[in-house]
Design a protein around this motif. Structure first.
Motif, PDB file in Angstrom:
ATOM      1  N   UNK A 137       0.857  -1.186   0.000  1.00 41.14           N
ATOM      2  CA  UNK A 137       0.000   0.000   0.000  1.00 41.14           C
ATOM      3  C   UNK A 137       0.894   1.237   0.000  1.00 41.14           C
ATOM      4  N   UNK A 138       0.591   2.173  -0.899  1.00 39.46           N
ATOM      5  CA  UNK A 138       1.325   3.430  -0.923  1.00 39.46           C
ATOM      6  C   UNK A 138       0.423   4.531  -1.453  1.00 39.46           C
ATOM      7  N   UNK A 139       0.845   5.758  -1.217  1.00 43.26           N
ATOM      8  CA  UNK A 139       0.059   6.897  -1.659  1.00 43.26           C
ATOM      9  C   UNK A 139       0.135   7.028  -3.165  1.00 43.26           C
ATOM     10  N   UNK A 140      -1.032   7.260  -3.800  1.00 40.74           N
ATOM     11  CA  UNK A 140      -1.054   7.473  -5.239  1.00 40.74           C
ATOM     12  C   UNK A 140      -0.751   8.914  -5.570  1.00 40.74           C
ATOM     13  N   UNK A 141      -0.661   9.193  -6.851  1.00 41.33           N
ATOM     14  CA  UNK A 141      -0.405  10.561  -7.287  1.00 41.33           C
ATOM     15  C   UNK A 141      -1.585  11.447  -6.878  1.00 41.33           C
ATOM     16  N   UNK A 142      -1.247  12.635  -6.405  1.00 39.95           N
ATOM     17  CA  UNK A 142      -2.308  13.557  -6.014  1.00 39.95           C
ATOM     18  C   UNK A 142      -2.896  13.271  -4.653  1.00 39.95           C
ATOM     19  N   UNK A 143      -2.155  12.576  -3.798  1.00 41.75           N
ATOM     20  CA  UNK A 143      -2.657  12.220  -2.480  1.00 41.75           C
ATOM     21  C   UNK A 143      -2.859  13.448  -1.590  1.00 41.75           C
ATOM     22  N   UNK A 144      -2.243  14.557  -1.989  1.00 43.81           N
ATOM     23  CA  UNK A 144      -2.421  15.772  -1.215  1.00 43.81           C
ATOM     24  C   UNK A 144      -1.407  15.950  -0.114  1.00 43.81           C
ATOM     25  N   UNK A 145      -0.456  15.023  -0.020  1.00 50.78           N
ATOM     26  CA  UNK A 145       0.625  15.140   0.959  1.00 50.78           C
ATOM     27  C   UNK A 145       1.915  15.178   0.165  1.00 50.78           C
ATOM     28  N   UNK A 146       2.515  16.318  -0.027  1.00 55.20           N
ATOM     29  CA  UNK A 146       3.611  16.514  -0.958  1.00 55.20           C
ATOM     30  C   UNK A 146       4.711  15.490  -0.867  1.00 55.20           C
ATOM     31  N   UNK A 147       4.918  14.899   0.335  1.00 59.48           N
ATOM     32  CA  UNK A 147       5.991  13.930   0.494  1.00 59.48           C
ATOM     33  C   UNK A 147       5.537  12.514   0.184  1.00 59.48           C
ATOM     34  N   UNK A 148       4.330  12.343  -0.309  1.00 59.09           N
ATOM     35  CA  UNK A 148       3.804  11.038  -0.701  1.00 59.09           C
ATOM     36  C   UNK A 148       3.813  10.043   0.459  1.00 59.09           C
ATOM     37  N   UNK A 149       3.408  10.470   1.629  1.00 56.38           N
ATOM     38  CA  UNK A 149       3.323   9.593   2.787  1.00 56.38           C
ATOM     39  C   UNK A 149       1.865   9.250   3.071  1.00 56.38           C
ATOM     40  N   UNK A 150       1.677   8.281   3.960  1.00 58.53           N
ATOM     41  CA  UNK A 150       0.346   7.838   4.350  1.00 58.53           C
ATOM     42  C   UNK A 150       0.032   8.359   5.742  1.00 58.53           C
ATOM     43  N   UNK A 151      -1.227   8.346   6.154  1.00 63.72           N
ATOM     44  CA  UNK A 151      -1.570   8.791   7.512  1.00 63.72           C
ATOM     45  C   UNK A 151      -0.827   7.983   8.565  1.00 63.72           C
ATOM     46  N   UNK A 167       5.986   9.549   9.104  1.00 60.93           N
ATOM     47  CA  UNK A 167       4.773   8.936   8.547  1.00 60.93           C
ATOM     48  C   UNK A 167       5.175   7.829   7.575  1.00 60.93           C
ATOM     49  N   UNK A 168       4.439   6.730   7.518  1.00 61.86           N
ATOM     50  CA  UNK A 168       4.798   5.628   6.618  1.00 61.86           C
ATOM     51  C   UNK A 168       4.643   6.014   5.146  1.00 61.86           C
ATOM     52  N   UNK A 169       5.568   5.533   4.331  1.00 64.66           N
ATOM     53  CA  UNK A 169       5.476   5.721   2.877  1.00 64.66           C
ATOM     54  C   UNK A 169       4.875   4.498   2.201  1.00 64.66           C
ATOM     55  N   UNK A 170       5.256   3.333   2.703  1.00 60.67           N
ATOM     56  CA  UNK A 170       4.730   2.077   2.165  1.00 60.67           C
ATOM     57  C   UNK A 170       4.319   1.170   3.313  1.00 60.67           C
ATOM     58  N   UNK A 171       3.218   0.496   3.131  1.00 63.44           N
ATOM     59  CA  UNK A 171       2.733  -0.466   4.121  1.00 63.44           C
ATOM     60  C   UNK A 171       2.655  -1.828   3.447  1.00 63.44           C
TER      61      UNK A 171
END
Length: 402
Positions: free
Chosen positions: A74-88, A225-229
């Motif tokens: 699991x990872x943040x897709x493009x346009x996730x709204x978190x500039x560093x592409x991290x997850x909650x 914050x996690x980048x990949x789960x």
């Protein structure tokens, strides 16, 4: 007194046919060798393609088995709204509450360099990436250690590091017996373990893995914050878990979360390899066809050059069938020799290339048997016309021909 008359019927036993056919090939060794080479190239191409394809597929299947088909990333897709592409930050805990999930862990990239000594400039990192990971990552990825131990509840909060296989080679570290330390950022970290190659996580082999607590305390100075789960599920529940992961990780915008299965990429690579195998097999078949045409051409020339031999054998009692079998046998033996050489070449190329790639060498029995059968078949087909032409030559005309 009656005179009994008897007629003598000429006979040519199988052993005689083979001996006569081999004699024709031995007397024209250069031409025989060149014709054999043409068939050998075609057979070698086909055996090599099948062997390399089987070896590559075995390697892919080994990697898929190592990954497991029940692993999700699991990872943040493009346009996730978190500039560093991290997850909650709470995503890992939320995913862990999904029923069929058996293991979950996270990883994040840390902006720091890894150096063997503090005398090396911080700008020189040897291509090593620093990762912050939780203690469950090893189990989730089904990874193993070449030496030392993995991060646990205690070492995850202290300056301790586990090196990926390539990172350890880059730093010149082969074991952890000497309690070596490396410089990460502005602090020294003790090397407590070295990983075996990990297929499940991209870049982990070139990484230096530290605990999330240690990364926050000694390197970043802030929450990470996690980048990949990575998620391991029960067998058979992969599709169900995959469907609920995006809304679980980010209920507000689940469409901006990507949940993928790493083994799918390997399966697609396997499918692409199969498509290319068919293409190369076609090219090998073309090469074999060219070799067959070469055999037909050589045999036609042999019939023309050996007209006197054919006429003499017919005059001594050889039948049309005998002449036909003789030349057909020569063509089949010629192609058969090319088939044996081609199978050996193809298997040898497969073994060399697979060994260089550290793959398991696999040469399918169908490649060996099919190569020999294909060579004999192309020889028989190529020899039909020359054999029939030789058999049709009248003895008197054949004797006058030369």
């Amino acid at each position: 007194m009656s005179l009994a008359t008897s007629t003598y019927r000429s006979r040519l036993r199988p052993a005689d046919i083979l001996r006569v056919g081999a004699l024709g090939l031995r007397t024209r060794r250069l031409r025989t060798g060149l014709s054999t080479l043409g068939v050998a190239i075609g057979i070698a191409a086909m055996v090599g393609v099948l062997g390399l394809s089987a070896s590559s597929r075995e390697e892919l299947q080994t990697r898929i088995r190592a990954l497991g088909t029940n692993l999700l990333e699991v990872q943040a897709g493009q346009g996730f709204g978190r500039g560093d592409q991290t997850l909650p930050a709470e995503a890992v805990q939320m995913v862990g509450r999904i029923g069929p999930v058996t293991a979950v862990s996270s990883i994040a990239t840390v902006d720091a360099t890894v150096r063997r000594t503090d005398a090396i400039s911080e700008g020189i990192n040897g291509g090593i990436t620093v990762f912050a990971a939780d203690s469950g990552l090893l189990t989730t990825l089904n990874a193993t250690l070449a030496d030392g131990t993995w991060l646990d509840g205690a070492t995850s909060t202290y300056p301790a590091v586990v090196l990926g296989s390539i990172a350890a080679q880059t730093l010149g570290i082969v074991d952890v017996a000497d309690q070596l330390r490396v410089r990460i950022g502005d602090d020294w970290f003790a090397v407590i373990g070295i990983l075996n190659p990990v297929a499940a996580a991209e870049g982990l082999d070139r990484g230096a893995i530290i605990g999330i607590g240690a990364a926050q305390t000694y390197v970043v100075g802030d929450d990470i914050a996690p980048e990949r789960i990575y998620v391991r599920t029960e067998e058979g529940a992969i599709d169900t878990v995959r469907a609920v992961l995006p809304p679980t990780v980010n209920p507000q915008t689940p469409e901006e979360v990507e949940a993928t299965r790493p083994s799918d990429a390997l399966a697609a690579e396997d499918a692409a390899s199969t498509a290319f195998t068919s293409l190369f097999l076609g090219l090998g078949a073309v090469a074999l066809l060219v070799g067959g045409i070469g055999i037909a051409n050589v045999m036609v020339i042999a019939v023309i050059e050996r007209r006197s031999e054919i006429g003499l054998r017919r005059a001594l009692g050889a039948t049309k069938a005998h002449i036909r079998r003789q030349f057909l046998t020569e063509a089949v033996m010629l192609a058969g020799a090319g088939g044996v050489v081609g199978v050996g070449l193809g298997a040898g190329v497969t073994a060399l290339y697979a060994s260089a790639k550290h793959w398991k060498v696999v040469v399918p029995p169908i490649a060996i048997g099919g190569g020999l059968v294909a060579a004999l078949a192309i020889g028989a087909i190529a020899g039909l016309y020359p054999a029939a032409r030789a058999a049709r030559l009248p003895p008197t005309e054949a004797l006058r021909g030369n």
